[in-house]
Design a protein around this motif. Structure first.
Motif, mmCIF file in Angstrom:
data_model
loop_
_atom_site.group_PDB
_atom_site.id
_atom_site.type_symbol
_atom_site.label_atom_id
_atom_site.label_comp_id
_atom_site.label_asym_id
_atom_site.label_seq_id
_atom_site.Cartn_x
_atom_site.Cartn_y
_atom_site.Cartn_z
ATOM 1 N N LEU A 182 32.696 38.401 55.004
ATOM 2 C CA LEU A 182 33.019 39.633 54.297
ATOM 3 C C LEU A 182 33.539 39.340 52.899
ATOM 4 C CD1 LEU A 182 33.457 42.695 54.206
ATOM 5 C CD2 LEU A 182 35.685 42.332 55.279
ATOM 6 N N GLY A 183 34.425 38.341 52.797
ATOM 7 C CA GLY A 183 34.957 37.973 51.490
ATOM 8 C C GLY A 183 33.861 37.503 50.551
ATOM 9 N N LEU A 184 32.917 36.726 51.069
ATOM 10 C CA LEU A 184 31.810 36.245 50.234
ATOM 11 C C LEU A 184 30.928 37.397 49.763
ATOM 12 C CD1 LEU A 184 30.769 33.008 52.201
ATOM 13 C CD2 LEU A 184 31.937 33.145 49.989
ATOM 14 N N ILE A 185 30.737 38.365 50.664
ATOM 15 C CA ILE A 185 29.922 39.532 50.288
ATOM 16 C C ILE A 185 30.570 40.275 49.128
ATOM 17 C CG2 ILE A 185 29.122 41.793 51.042
ATOM 18 C CD1 ILE A 185 28.738 40.613 53.830
ATOM 19 N N LEU A 186 31.885 40.471 49.229
ATOM 20 C CA LEU A 186 32.598 41.170 48.156
ATOM 21 C C LEU A 186 32.545 40.387 46.855
ATOM 22 C CD1 LEU A 186 35.750 42.395 50.112
ATOM 23 C CD2 LEU A 186 33.862 43.790 49.283
ATOM 24 N N MET A 187 32.716 39.072 46.939
ATOM 25 C CA MET A 187 32.710 38.240 45.731
ATOM 26 C C MET A 187 31.345 38.224 45.069
ATOM 27 S SD MET A 187 35.035 35.030 47.021
ATOM 28 C CE MET A 187 34.665 34.117 45.535
ATOM 29 N N VAL A 188 30.306 38.050 45.900
ATOM 30 C CA VAL A 188 28.956 37.985 45.348
ATOM 31 C C VAL A 188 28.563 39.321 44.732
ATOM 32 C CG1 VAL A 188 26.521 37.744 45.964
ATOM 33 C CG2 VAL A 188 28.208 36.156 46.899
ATOM 34 N N ASP A 225 50.008 44.282 45.846
ATOM 35 C CA ASP A 225 48.777 44.337 46.631
ATOM 36 C C ASP A 225 47.952 45.533 46.165
ATOM 37 O OD1 ASP A 225 46.867 43.750 48.539
ATOM 38 O OD2 ASP A 225 47.919 44.816 50.147
ATOM 39 N N SER A 226 47.657 45.545 44.886
ATOM 40 C CA SER A 226 47.002 46.699 44.269
ATOM 41 C C SER A 226 45.670 47.020 44.926
ATOM 42 C CB SER A 226 46.792 46.436 42.777
ATOM 43 O OG SER A 226 46.136 47.538 42.169
ATOM 44 N N VAL A 227 45.398 48.331 45.053
ATOM 45 C CA VAL A 227 44.126 48.787 45.607
ATOM 46 C C VAL A 227 43.040 48.763 44.540
ATOM 47 C CG1 VAL A 227 42.965 50.714 46.772
ATOM 48 C CG2 VAL A 227 45.372 50.245 47.247
ATOM 49 N N PHE A 228 43.439 48.805 43.284
ATOM 50 C CA PHE A 228 42.459 48.772 42.204
ATOM 51 C C PHE A 228 41.706 47.448 42.209
ATOM 52 C CE2 PHE A 228 45.537 51.911 40.720
ATOM 53 C CZ PHE A 228 44.703 52.932 40.285
ATOM 54 N N HIS A 229 40.567 47.448 41.561
ATOM 55 C CA HIS A 229 39.726 46.262 41.529
ATOM 56 C C HIS A 229 40.464 45.088 40.880
ATOM 57 C CE1 HIS A 229 36.135 43.752 40.709
ATOM 58 N NE2 HIS A 229 35.676 44.358 41.791
ATOM 59 N N SER A 230 40.052 43.880 41.238
ATOM 60 C CA SER A 230 40.705 42.665 40.743
ATOM 61 C C SER A 230 40.880 42.698 39.228
ATOM 62 C CB SER A 230 39.896 41.435 41.138
ATOM 63 O OG SER A 230 39.769 41.358 42.542
ATOM 64 N N GLY A 231 42.053 42.256 38.796
ATOM 65 C CA GLY A 231 42.336 42.207 37.356
ATOM 66 C C GLY A 231 43.072 43.424 36.848
ATOM 67 N N SER A 232 43.149 44.471 37.679
ATOM 68 C CA SER A 232 43.840 45.682 37.267
ATOM 69 C C SER A 232 45.247 45.666 37.841
ATOM 70 C CB SER A 232 43.088 46.931 37.769
ATOM 71 O OG SER A 232 43.764 48.101 37.384
ATOM 72 N N GLN A 278 26.767 41.573 39.992
ATOM 73 C CA GLN A 278 26.386 42.844 39.393
ATOM 74 C C GLN A 278 27.586 43.451 38.691
ATOM 75 O OE1 GLN A 278 24.814 45.326 42.492
ATOM 76 N NE2 GLN A 278 23.434 43.760 43.262
ATOM 77 N N SER A 279 27.318 44.307 37.747
ATOM 78 C CA SER A 279 28.393 45.021 37.064
ATOM 79 C C SER A 279 28.806 46.250 37.837
ATOM 80 C CB SER A 279 27.925 45.429 35.655
ATOM 81 O OG SER A 279 26.784 46.276 35.753
ATOM 82 N N CYS A 280 28.176 46.466 38.961
ATOM 83 C CA CYS A 280 28.452 47.636 39.791
ATOM 84 C C CYS A 280 29.665 47.360 40.664
ATOM 85 C CB CYS A 280 27.225 47.939 40.658
ATOM 86 S SG CYS A 280 27.447 49.350 41.762
ATOM 87 N N THR A 281 30.783 47.903 40.281
ATOM 88 C CA THR A 281 32.027 47.733 41.040
ATOM 89 C C THR A 281 32.756 49.077 41.118
ATOM 90 O OG1 THR A 281 33.237 47.117 39.042
ATOM 91 C CG2 THR A 281 32.347 45.314 40.379
ATOM 92 N N CYS A 282 33.636 49.176 42.089
ATOM 93 C CA CYS A 282 34.455 50.375 42.246
ATOM 94 C C CYS A 282 35.826 50.082 41.651
ATOM 95 C CB CYS A 282 34.573 50.749 43.717
ATOM 96 S SG CYS A 282 35.407 52.334 43.994
ATOM 97 N N VAL A 283 36.100 50.655 40.494
ATOM 98 C CA VAL A 283 37.333 50.351 39.765
ATOM 99 C C VAL A 283 38.567 50.776 40.549
ATOM 100 C CG1 VAL A 283 38.617 50.755 37.639
ATOM 101 C CG2 VAL A 283 36.123 50.562 37.576
ATOM 102 N N THR A 284 38.490 51.869 41.263
ATOM 103 C CA THR A 284 39.668 52.414 41.929
ATOM 104 C C THR A 284 39.848 51.960 43.378
ATOM 105 O OG1 THR A 284 38.407 54.381 42.594
ATOM 106 C CG2 THR A 284 39.622 54.493 40.507
ATOM 107 N N ASN A 285 38.957 51.109 43.888
ATOM 108 C CA ASN A 285 39.070 50.691 45.280
ATOM 109 C C ASN A 285 38.404 49.319 45.479
ATOM 110 O OD1 ASN A 285 39.158 50.412 48.056
ATOM 111 N ND2 ASN A 285 38.384 52.459 48.500
#
Length: 354
Positions: free
Chosen positions: A9-15, A211-218, A20-27
């Protein structure tokens, strides 16, 4: 096997995030995919729910996604403010169902914040409606700093934060009070809108706890006139539009549990301390009495020796002038017997008193 699924699951999220630039900024608990037309679709981890990444994800769906991550990667469990741990049931809209149950079949009624507001029962428990949490009080504490912040500046910075980061309209922020290093924020919302104050409070809590819910880096950052205001602690209080309902039977059960877990051990400890103190006091008094008695016995023995005119050191009897030989021998024998009987007692008492 579960650990392998977690890694996968972690690899799927990372890949997905990196390729892709398609990410969910708020989750961050989403898996996103971009079609040939460039449209980005994000699905909640562990479910087939589509997430609207332009706003906050409802708290119930976030908890459900986190529980999925718990099962797959052994992350810390999701804890509600009343100490409950469960995998919530959500309506299609993303809000909590009025009745929640754990794996053991224990059920209870909740408010829109997912907090238990009734006693517990079995699966026959009926929760007629989902009671709205229309008031949220937030208490913040920032780290000690040498900078001085005006209360108005702190209020403006936090209102700006809530509007831009959490998408909450300013009209729902009824008050912001500042008394360094403490901040109080009052949110009031009588009916659900595009962004609910419960979801805002949950996002803020996760931000403060790292433990922010926002996407990494936020990450959470509060700046006042170019100076950072580092928030380190948070407490959240939820107030419903209707008072909670707890039966007297349930209250007695809960009270009994508190008595068994806290009051009884504390009472036993107090009694133990009292007993030990009394024993110590009794031993002290006993020793004092023994010393007093020994002194009296030694004094009595000394007096008896003087009255009998017996010399215990050389074991000789004093002969009174004019007495006959028979009287002298009898008195000498008597003194020697008395000396042989009393001397060991006197020596033993003297040794004990020393």
């Amino acid at each position: 096997m579960e650990l392998l699924l977690g890694v996968t699951l972690g690899l799927i999220l990372m890949v997905t995030s990196s390729a892709q630039s398609c990410t969910c900024v708020t989750n961050k608990w989403t898996v996103c995919d971009q079609d040939a037309s460039g449209n980005c679709t994000c699905m909640l981890v562990g479910s087939d729910r589509t997430v609207d990444c332009s706003t906050l994800t409802p708290k119930c769906l976030l908890m459900k996604a986190e529980m999925t991550a718990v099962k797959l990667s052994y992350r810390p469990r999701v804890k509600l403010q009343d100490g409950g741990i469960y995998n919530p049931d959500c309506e299609d809209s993303g809000i909590f169902k009025a009745r929640q149950c754990d794996e053991a079949g224990t059920c209870w009624c909740v408010n829109t914040a997912g907090i238990r507001r009734t006693g517990k029962g079995d699966r026959k428990l009926i929760c007629d409606e989902l009671i709205r949490t229309n008031w949220v009080d937030i208490e913040l504490k920032h780290k000690e700093t040498s900078h001085y912040f005006e209360a108005l500046d702190v209020a403006e910075a936090l209102k700006h934060l809530f509007e831009n980061r959490y998408k909450l309209q300013p009209k729902y922020i009824t008050a912001v009070k500042y008394d360094s290093p403490f901040i109080q924020i009052h949110l009031k919302q009588n009916k659900r809108s595009a962004v609910d104050i419960v979801d805002v409070a949950y996002y803020l809590e996760k931000d403060v706890k790292g433990d922010s819910v926002f996407h990494s880096g936020s990450t959470l950052r509060v700046s006042i006139n170019g100076k950072d205001l580092a928030i380190e602690n948070i407490r959240i209080y939820y107030v419903d539009e209707k008072p909670p309902v707890f039966s007297m039977k349930q209250l007695l059960v809960d009270f009994s549990a508190v008595v068994a877990a806290v009051i009884l051990p504390a009472g036993f400890a107090i009694i133990l301390v009292i007993v030990l103190c009394q024993r110590r006091k009794y031993r002290k008094i006993k020793i004092e009495k023994m010393n007093e008695t020994e002194g009296q016995i030694l004094q009595s023995l000394s007096s008896e020796k003087e009255e009998s005119n017996c010399n215990f050191s050389n074991q000789k009897a004093e002969v009174v002038a004019g007495e006959g030989d028979k009287v002298k021998r009898h008195k000498q024998t008597l003194c020697m017997q008395m000396d042989s009987e009393l001397s060991p007692i006197a020596q033993e008492l003297t040794k004990h008193s020393v």
